[in-house]
Scaffold this motif. Structure first.
Motif, short mmCIF file in Angstrom:
data_model
loop_
_atom_site.label_atom_id
_atom_site.label_comp_id
_atom_site.label_asym_id
_atom_site.label_seq_id
_atom_site.Cartn_x
_atom_site.Cartn_y
_atom_site.Cartn_z
N GLU A 173 0.75 -1.27 -0.03
CA GLU A 173 -0.09 -0.18 0.13
C GLU A 173 0.80 1.35 -0.05
OE1 GLU A 173 -0.40 -1.79 4.36
OE2 GLU A 173 -0.13 -2.29 2.17
N PHE A 174 2.08 1.20 0.46
CA PHE A 174 3.05 2.34 0.33
C PHE A 174 3.78 2.38 -0.84
CE2 PHE A 174 2.86 1.64 5.21
CZ PHE A 174 1.66 2.26 5.30
N SER A 175 3.71 1.59 -1.87
CA SER A 175 4.67 1.57 -3.04
C SER A 175 4.69 2.90 -3.84
CB SER A 175 4.31 0.22 -3.84
OG SER A 175 2.83 0.55 -4.36
N ARG A 176 3.38 3.56 -3.81
CA ARG A 176 3.13 4.78 -4.73
C ARG A 176 3.09 6.06 -3.83
NH1 ARG A 176 -1.29 3.17 -9.06
NH2 ARG A 176 -0.55 5.23 -9.82
N VAL A 177 3.45 6.10 -2.75
CA VAL A 177 3.32 7.28 -1.85
C VAL A 177 4.33 8.30 -2.14
CG1 VAL A 177 3.34 7.91 0.44
CG2 VAL A 177 2.20 6.07 0.11
N GLY A 178 5.36 7.97 -2.45
CA GLY A 178 6.61 8.91 -2.93
C GLY A 178 7.36 9.41 -1.55
N THR A 179 7.71 10.65 -1.39
CA THR A 179 8.44 11.13 -0.46
C THR A 179 7.61 11.89 0.70
OG1 THR A 179 10.45 11.36 -2.08
CG2 THR A 179 10.48 12.52 -0.07
N VAL A 180 7.81 11.63 1.92
CA VAL A 180 7.12 12.50 2.80
C VAL A 180 8.17 12.98 3.80
CG1 VAL A 180 5.05 11.07 2.60
CG2 VAL A 180 6.83 10.43 4.62
N ASP A 181 7.77 14.07 4.30
CA ASP A 181 8.74 15.11 5.25
C ASP A 181 8.27 14.68 6.63
OD1 ASP A 181 10.46 16.53 6.45
OD2 ASP A 181 9.53 18.47 5.74
N ALA A 182 8.80 13.61 7.27
CA ALA A 182 8.51 13.01 8.51
C ALA A 182 8.96 14.05 9.73
CB ALA A 182 8.86 11.73 8.85
N GLU A 183 8.11 14.28 10.82
CA GLU A 183 8.65 15.22 11.79
C GLU A 183 9.04 14.34 12.85
OE1 GLU A 183 6.51 18.90 14.01
OE2 GLU A 183 5.19 17.41 13.23
N ARG A 184 8.85 13.03 12.95
CA ARG A 184 9.00 12.28 14.02
C ARG A 184 9.50 10.76 13.53
NH1 ARG A 184 6.06 11.77 19.75
NH2 ARG A 184 7.54 10.83 21.17
N MET A 185 10.52 10.25 14.03
CA MET A 185 11.03 8.99 13.50
C MET A 185 11.08 7.98 14.60
SD MET A 185 11.63 9.64 10.21
CE MET A 185 12.81 8.54 9.53
N PHE A 186 11.24 6.86 14.55
CA PHE A 186 11.07 5.66 15.51
C PHE A 186 12.24 4.46 15.20
CE2 PHE A 186 6.96 7.39 14.79
CZ PHE A 186 6.46 7.67 15.98
N VAL A 187 12.71 4.15 16.42
CA VAL A 187 13.63 2.86 16.27
C VAL A 187 12.58 1.67 16.28
CG1 VAL A 187 15.44 1.47 17.10
CG2 VAL A 187 15.57 4.08 17.45
N PRO A 188 12.41 0.77 15.12
CA PRO A 188 11.58 -0.25 15.30
C PRO A 188 11.99 -1.43 16.22
CG PRO A 188 12.76 -0.57 13.24
CD PRO A 188 13.17 0.98 13.94
N GLY A 189 11.30 -2.10 16.77
CA GLY A 189 11.30 -2.97 17.84
C GLY A 189 11.54 -4.43 17.18
N ALA A 190 11.81 -5.59 17.77
CA ALA A 190 11.93 -6.74 17.33
C ALA A 190 10.77 -7.43 16.64
CB ALA A 190 12.35 -7.84 18.42
N GLY A 191 10.70 -7.84 15.36
CA GLY A 191 9.61 -8.29 14.54
C GLY A 191 8.86 -7.12 14.10
N VAL A 192 8.99 -6.07 13.99
CA VAL A 192 8.24 -4.91 13.69
C VAL A 192 8.66 -4.53 12.43
CG1 VAL A 192 7.47 -2.35 14.18
CG2 VAL A 192 7.92 -4.05 15.99
N THR A 193 7.70 -4.29 11.44
CA THR A 193 8.18 -4.02 9.81
C THR A 193 8.17 -2.30 9.85
OG1 THR A 193 6.64 -5.86 9.09
CG2 THR A 193 7.32 -3.93 7.63
N ALA A 194 9.25 -1.73 9.42
CA ALA A 194 9.51 -0.40 9.46
C ALA A 194 9.42 0.19 7.76
CB ALA A 194 11.14 -0.21 9.79
N CYS A 195 8.76 1.23 7.64
CA CYS A 195 8.61 1.87 6.55
C CYS A 195 9.13 3.26 6.49
CB CYS A 195 7.12 1.72 5.93
SG CYS A 195 6.66 0.05 5.31
N PHE A 196 9.49 3.98 5.42
CA PHE A 196 9.92 5.26 5.35
C PHE A 196 11.22 5.39 6.32
CE2 PHE A 196 5.52 5.31 4.08
CZ PHE A 196 5.66 6.02 3.02
N ILE A 197 12.28 4.64 5.66
CA ILE A 197 13.27 4.63 6.63
C ILE A 197 14.39 5.52 6.13
CG2 ILE A 197 15.11 3.00 7.41
CD1 ILE A 197 13.30 0.85 6.79
N ASP A 198 15.30 5.99 7.04
CA ASP A 198 16.35 7.09 6.76
C ASP A 198 17.62 6.26 6.63
OD1 ASP A 198 17.09 6.59 9.35
OD2 ASP A 198 16.57 8.65 10.12
#
Length: 414
Positions: A173-198
């Motif tokens: 579902e995120f394949s056609r989103v493009g670029t977003v300007d994220a104001e807050r980022m996270f460190v994913p935990g174990a077994g968590v899928t992460a998207c929009f990664i720096d």
């Protein structure tokens, strides 16, 4: 020889006797106008008028209902800059039915199998109530985050990172989103899928699974707001989150919907001691008597130019820089809470030195909300990190917004 002597001599020569001269008066007649009477009656009339105004104000505080606040952040019914009315309307245009509710029990009842639950961080709900609400849905989208929600959902940790990122994950579902300007980022935990990664591995969107519930978490306070929805791929990101199912239940948290305290909140009459009203009237009479006695003896004000002018903004920014440099979250939280209490006391006609409990009681009566969450918010535990400080500041800002809306509604009510 004087003129008087010449007159007497002339009258004597003509044989006319002069009339005796009247003795001079010892006191001159007063020319002052008599003091007007009836001043005491006018003062008594003003006292009765002021007492009537005080009584009407107290009655209005008890009888005036509080309307729902539509100005909160990411409110799907708010057209304001921080609301989410635009993304909600775009989602409806995709054929998705959105049901907005302000009760967590009603949200649980409306969730059908396969429906999506959308909400922001609910500060007025206990941990157990939050988990019950999350587990009642098959798919959950959390549009704002806090340290508590990250801990409860076991998705990861928050960071200070921010920036422009792309999806770069396997979720279609995120394949056609493009670029977003994220104001807050996270460190994913174990077994968590992460998207929009720096570049450092921090993610703007986290996807986890808890039993039969799929949970997606991001900080959409800026991304999906009406003010920034047209920027970058924000609109596409919102549709990717909200338009994956046919039914969406959007829960809008509020301080009125809380399970932290049982029972109805006490009214203003129940909280006021019996001696308060007589003391107020006595002080009012004493103040009017002092004004009537000494009011006309005050002289004109004397102005004096100061040698130096210091702007309040310079002092404020200086203290803020010192606090930020010291990384003193506890001191900053105390300053934020003090400012919030002072502004709430001013808006609610309380003393500037009112305690946290007094301000919380006044806010509870005005918003018709339980006191347990307000006590914890205005004078609770000290934040231990900058993330907790940010969450506290956001909750206090939402509380001030709710009180402003209630006061503004009461002033404009005919």
């Amino acid at each position: 020889m004087s003129t008087t002597a010449q007159g007497d001599s002339a009258m004597a020569s003509e044989g006319v006797t002069a009339p005796p001269t009247a003795a001079p008066s010892t006191a001159a007649p007063s020319t002052a106008s008599p003091r007007p009477r009836g001043r005491g009656g006018r003062v008594l009339g003003w006292i009765l008028v002021i007492a009537l105004v005080v009584v009407l104000a107290l009655l209005s505080l008890r009888l005036m209902p509080t309307e729902l606040d539509l100005g909160g952040a990411l409110n799907p019914e708010s057209p304001g800059p921080n609301g989410a009315g635009a993304i909600a309307e775009l989602t409806r245009q995709q054929g998705v039915q959105i049901d907005v509710t302000r009760s967590h029990t009603s949200a649980t009842a409306q969730l059908d199998p396969g429906a999506t639950l959308v909400l922001t961080d609910p500060p007025a709900l206990s941990d157990s109530a939050v988990m019950d609400l999350v587990h009642s849905a098959d798919r959950v989208v959390l549009l704002s985050s806090s340290s508590r929600m990250l801990r409860l959902l076991d998705l990861g940790e928050s960071t200070f990172a921010a920036g422009s990122v792309q999806a770069e994950c396997d979720l279609p579902e995120f394949s056609r989103v493009g670029t977003v300007d994220a104001e807050r980022m996270f460190v994913p935990g174990a077994g968590v899928t992460a998207c929009f990664i720096d570049d450092e591995g921090h993610a703007a969107v986290l996807r986890g699974v808890d039993g039969d519930t799929t949970i997606t978490l991001l900080d959409a306070t800026k991304l999906l707001s009406n003010q920034h929805l047209a920027e970058n791929g924000n609109a596409a990101l919102g549709l990717a989150l909200l338009a994956q199912t046919d039914d969406v239940v959007w829960y809008v948290p509020s301080f009125a919907d809380s399970d932290l305290e049982d029972g109805e909140p006490a009214s203003l009459g129940e909280l006021t001691p019996n001696w308060v009203t007589p003391v107020i009237l006595l002080l009012l009479l004493a103040g009017l008597a002092a004004i009537w006695w000494r009011g006309r003896r005050f002289g004109p004000l004397v102005t004096e130019s100061l040698p130096v002018t210091v702007r309040a903004s310079e002092t404020m920014h200086g203290r803020a820089r010192l606090t930020a440099k010291a990384a003193d979250a506890a001191h900053a939280a105390a300053a934020i809470r003090t400012g919030t209490r002072t502004r709430l006391a001013s808006r609610l006609a309380l003393s500037p030195r009112a305690s946290s409990q007094e301000v919380a009681d006044a806010v509870s009566d005005r918003l018709r909300v339980p006191r347990g969450s307000l006590y914890e918010l205005l004078d609770g535990a000290t934040p231990q990190s900058d993330h907790d400080l940010i969450d506290l500041a956001r909750s206090l800002a939402e509380l001030e917004t709710a009180v402003d809306a209630a006061v503004h509604t009461e002033r404009n009510r005919p």
